[in-house]
Design an enzyme around this catalytic site. Structure first.
Site, PDB file in Angstrom:
ATOM      1  N   ASN A  61      42.985  34.747  33.955  1.00  0.00           N
ATOM      2  CA  ASN A  61      44.106  34.318  34.788  1.00  0.00           C
ATOM      3  C   ASN A  61      44.740  35.459  35.571  1.00  0.00           C
ATOM      4  O   ASN A  61      45.805  35.285  36.161  1.00  0.00           O
ATOM      5  CB  ASN A  61      45.165  33.625  33.930  1.00  0.00           C
ATOM      6  CG  ASN A  61      44.636  32.345  33.321  1.00  0.00           C
ATOM      7  OD1 ASN A  61      43.879  31.613  33.952  1.00  0.00           O
ATOM      8  ND2 ASN A  61      45.011  32.067  32.092  1.00  0.00           N
ATOM      9  N   CYS A  62      44.100  36.590  35.607  1.00  0.00           N
ATOM     10  CA  CYS A  62      44.592  37.755  36.343  1.00  0.00           C
ATOM     11  C   CYS A  62      44.220  37.617  37.819  1.00  0.00           C
ATOM     12  O   CYS A  62      43.139  37.115  38.154  1.00  0.00           O
ATOM     13  CB  CYS A  62      43.974  39.025  35.757  1.00  0.00           C
ATOM     14  SG  CYS A  62      44.526  40.545  36.555  1.00  0.00           S
ATOM     15  N   THR A  63      45.099  38.076  38.694  1.00  0.00           N
ATOM     16  CA  THR A  63      44.794  38.021  40.127  1.00  0.00           C
ATOM     17  C   THR A  63      43.629  38.939  40.503  1.00  0.00           C
ATOM     18  O   THR A  63      43.069  38.799  41.582  1.00  0.00           O
ATOM     19  CB  THR A  63      46.029  38.401  40.970  1.00  0.00           C
ATOM     20  OG1 THR A  63      46.471  39.700  40.577  1.00  0.00           O
ATOM     21  CG2 THR A  63      47.148  37.386  40.787  1.00  0.00           C
ATOM     22  N   LEU A  64      43.265  39.838  39.611  1.00  0.00           N
ATOM     23  CA  LEU A  64      42.130  40.731  39.859  1.00  0.00           C
ATOM     24  C   LEU A  64      40.808  40.144  39.371  1.00  0.00           C
ATOM     25  O   LEU A  64      39.790  40.833  39.360  1.00  0.00           O
ATOM     26  CB  LEU A  64      42.375  42.085  39.176  1.00  0.00           C
ATOM     27  CG  LEU A  64      43.590  42.875  39.660  1.00  0.00           C
ATOM     28  CD1 LEU A  64      43.813  44.108  38.798  1.00  0.00           C
ATOM     29  CD2 LEU A  64      43.447  43.256  41.125  1.00  0.00           C
ATOM     30  N   ASN A  65      40.805  38.874  38.997  1.00  0.00           N
ATOM     31  CA  ASN A  65      39.592  38.293  38.410  1.00  0.00           C
ATOM     32  C   ASN A  65      38.430  38.184  39.397  1.00  0.00           C
ATOM     33  O   ASN A  65      37.314  37.883  38.991  1.00  0.00           O
ATOM     34  CB  ASN A  65      39.872  36.965  37.707  1.00  0.00           C
ATOM     35  CG  ASN A  65      40.233  35.841  38.646  1.00  0.00           C
ATOM     36  OD1 ASN A  65      40.050  35.924  39.855  1.00  0.00           O
ATOM     37  ND2 ASN A  65      40.777  34.770  38.086  1.00  0.00           N
TER      38      ASN A  65
END
EC number: 1.-.-.-
Length: 158
Positions: free
Chosen positions: A34-38
């Site tokens: 769920n990280c924006t860096l995924n």
């Protein structure tokens, strides 16, 4: 202590020593779906497909230390990594990368390659590169594109 003396747990609950990767170049990364860096999952997978046959291994360690971005059970996380992100590199059990319950692997990684502002892991997708002899040679920031590691990976694999 050598990195090869450390035991880690696979997503399925089995444990092993990192010595199984002696002679390999490693990228060790704490991950969160769920990280924006995924979007880095895709870039890491591309590196893995390109260099795995030459001795690269990428070890993913799901981590819920930052803003509850990896909640849930590892069996569910594993399915998301495999089927949503198409990950084929090894996925491990969830770990803590900071604090009282941090995994010994991350204690060693942070000791050998402290960050710019201290040894704490600041966010998901902090990446460490380990050479074939187990030396932790470089730490990459969460915002560093995995493609920035490619030149170093190529040099180490020669």
């Amino acid at each position: 202590m050598s990195i090869y003396d450390i035991a880690v747990e696979n997503y399925d609950g089995s444990t092993y020593l990192l010595k199984r990767y002696k002679g390999k170049v490693l990228i060790i990364v704490n991950t969160a779906t769920n990280c924006t860096l995924n979007d880095q999952f895709n870039k890491l997978e591309m590196l893995y497909k390109k260099y795995h046959k030459y001795g690269l291994e990428i070890l993913s360690f799901p981590c819920n230390d930052f803003n509850n971005q990896e909640p849930g059970l590892i069996k569910d996380i594993y399915r998301v990594y495999k089927y949503k992100f198409g990950i084929t590199f090894p996925i491990h059990a969830k770990i803590n990368v900071n604090g009282e319950h941090e995994h010994p692997l991350y204690t060693l990684l942070k000791c050998k390659q402290p960050g710019l502002f201290g040894s704490q892991i600041k966010w998901n997708f902090t990446k460490f590169v380990v050479d074939q002899q187990g030396n932790i040679v470089k730490r990459f920031l969460p915002c560093d594109n995995p493609n920035q590691m490619e030149k170093l990976i190529r040099q180490l694999l020669k």
